[in-house]
Design a protein around this motif. Structure first.
Motif, PDB file in Angstrom:
ATOM      1  N   LEU A 116       0.821  -1.217   0.000  1.00 47.16           N
ATOM      2  CA  LEU A 116       0.000   0.000   0.000  1.00 47.16           C
ATOM      3  C   LEU A 116       0.856   1.268   0.000  1.00 47.16           C
ATOM      4  CD1 LEU A 116      -2.885  -0.856   2.474  1.00 47.16           C
ATOM      5  CD2 LEU A 116      -3.062  -0.500   0.038  1.00 47.16           C
ATOM      6  N   THR A 126      -4.201   3.599   8.041  1.00 48.54           N
ATOM      7  CA  THR A 126      -4.956   2.513   7.434  1.00 48.54           C
ATOM      8  C   THR A 126      -5.044   1.318   8.382  1.00 48.54           C
ATOM      9  OG1 THR A 126      -4.166   3.252   5.279  1.00 48.54           O
ATOM     10  CG2 THR A 126      -5.143   1.076   5.375  1.00 48.54           C
ATOM     11  N   ILE A 164     -10.278  -1.700   0.944  1.00 41.90           N
ATOM     12  CA  ILE A 164      -9.228  -0.968   0.225  1.00 41.90           C
ATOM     13  C   ILE A 164      -9.815  -0.310  -1.018  1.00 41.90           C
ATOM     14  CG2 ILE A 164      -7.136  -1.250  -1.165  1.00 41.90           C
ATOM     15  CD1 ILE A 164      -6.191  -3.322   0.858  1.00 41.90           C
ATOM     16  N   HIS A 168      -9.644   3.673  -0.875  1.00 38.91           N
ATOM     17  CA  HIS A 168      -8.584   4.182  -1.751  1.00 38.91           C
ATOM     18  C   HIS A 168      -8.935   3.909  -3.218  1.00 38.91           C
ATOM     19  CE1 HIS A 168      -6.248   4.754   1.859  1.00 38.91           C
ATOM     20  NE2 HIS A 168      -6.463   3.500   2.189  1.00 38.91           N
ATOM     21  N   ILE A 176      -4.671  -5.523  -6.958  1.00 36.22           N
ATOM     22  CA  ILE A 176      -4.839  -6.091  -5.627  1.00 36.22           C
ATOM     23  C   ILE A 176      -4.976  -7.604  -5.765  1.00 36.22           C
ATOM     24  CG2 ILE A 176      -6.210  -6.086  -3.520  1.00 36.22           C
ATOM     25  CD1 ILE A 176      -7.214  -3.300  -4.285  1.00 36.22           C
TER      26      ILE A 176
END
Length: 190
Positions: A116, A126, A164, A168, A176
């Motif tokens: 990340l 996070t 996520i 984001h 991912i």
């Protein structure tokens, strides 16, 4: 009696963070000019109109060949800056975020999230948001390669993937990956 101090407001460039008068020394000069033209046209006219530029040249003590050399030097610096930004973007798009479920013992497991930080995500914030969202322990630790990763207690690999993507949106879904790591069973001695 003393004179009252007058308050002055200073405008800063949205691209480089310097006052607009100093943007010409920035590596992102063209982007700074475009930002100034879009957001503050009257200031743009006072700094970059033909009349303002001729006044600057008249006040300059540099000879014309030195001005040309400086212009070439600034052009080279701008091209280097643009190339660096393109490399960073390419690196960001090529990197992966890996969500790994690691089995500790019997039914216990942890979920680690690696990669990340390449996308400019604050790992501590996070990790705290993961811990709050899942009501479990979450921290930032070093992995065996010596790089930072987020470790969340429990099996939350699918939920972390969704979180996520939600928190984001600048991280593409294709970047991912979800991986499962199991410990090998110990063989009984004969």
């Amino acid at each position: 009696m003393s004179q009252a101090a007058t308050r002055k407001t200073v405008m800063y460039c949205g691209v480089c963070g310097m006052p607009p008068e100093y943007c010409e020394f920035s590596a992102a000069k063209k982007k700074c000019e475009q930002w100034l033209k879009d957001s503050h046209p009257e200031e743009y006219e006072s700094l970059y109109s033909d009349q303002a530029l001729t006044q600057k040249l008249a006040m300059s003590t540099l000879s014309e060949d030195k001005v040309a050399k400086e212009a070439a030097k600034m052009e080279k610096a701008m091209s280097k800056e643009e190339a660096r930004m393109a490399r960073e973007l390419e690196k960001k798009m090529a990197s992966k975020v890996i969500i790994k479920r690691i089995e500790r013992n019997k039914r216990k497991c942890v979920t680690s999230v690696f990669g990340l930080d390449v996308f400019g995500v604050d790992l501590k914030k996070t990790a705290k948001s993961f811990a709050n969202h899942f009501a479990c322990g979450g921290s930032v630790s070093k992995n065996p390669q010596g790089l930072d990763e987020i470790v969340v207690q429990g099996d939350f690999s699918d939920e972390i993937f969704d979180l996520i993507v939600k928190l984001h949106p600048d991280i593409p879904k294709e970047n991912i990956e979800t991986v499962e790591e199991k410990k090998g069973k110990k063989k009984a001695a004969p």
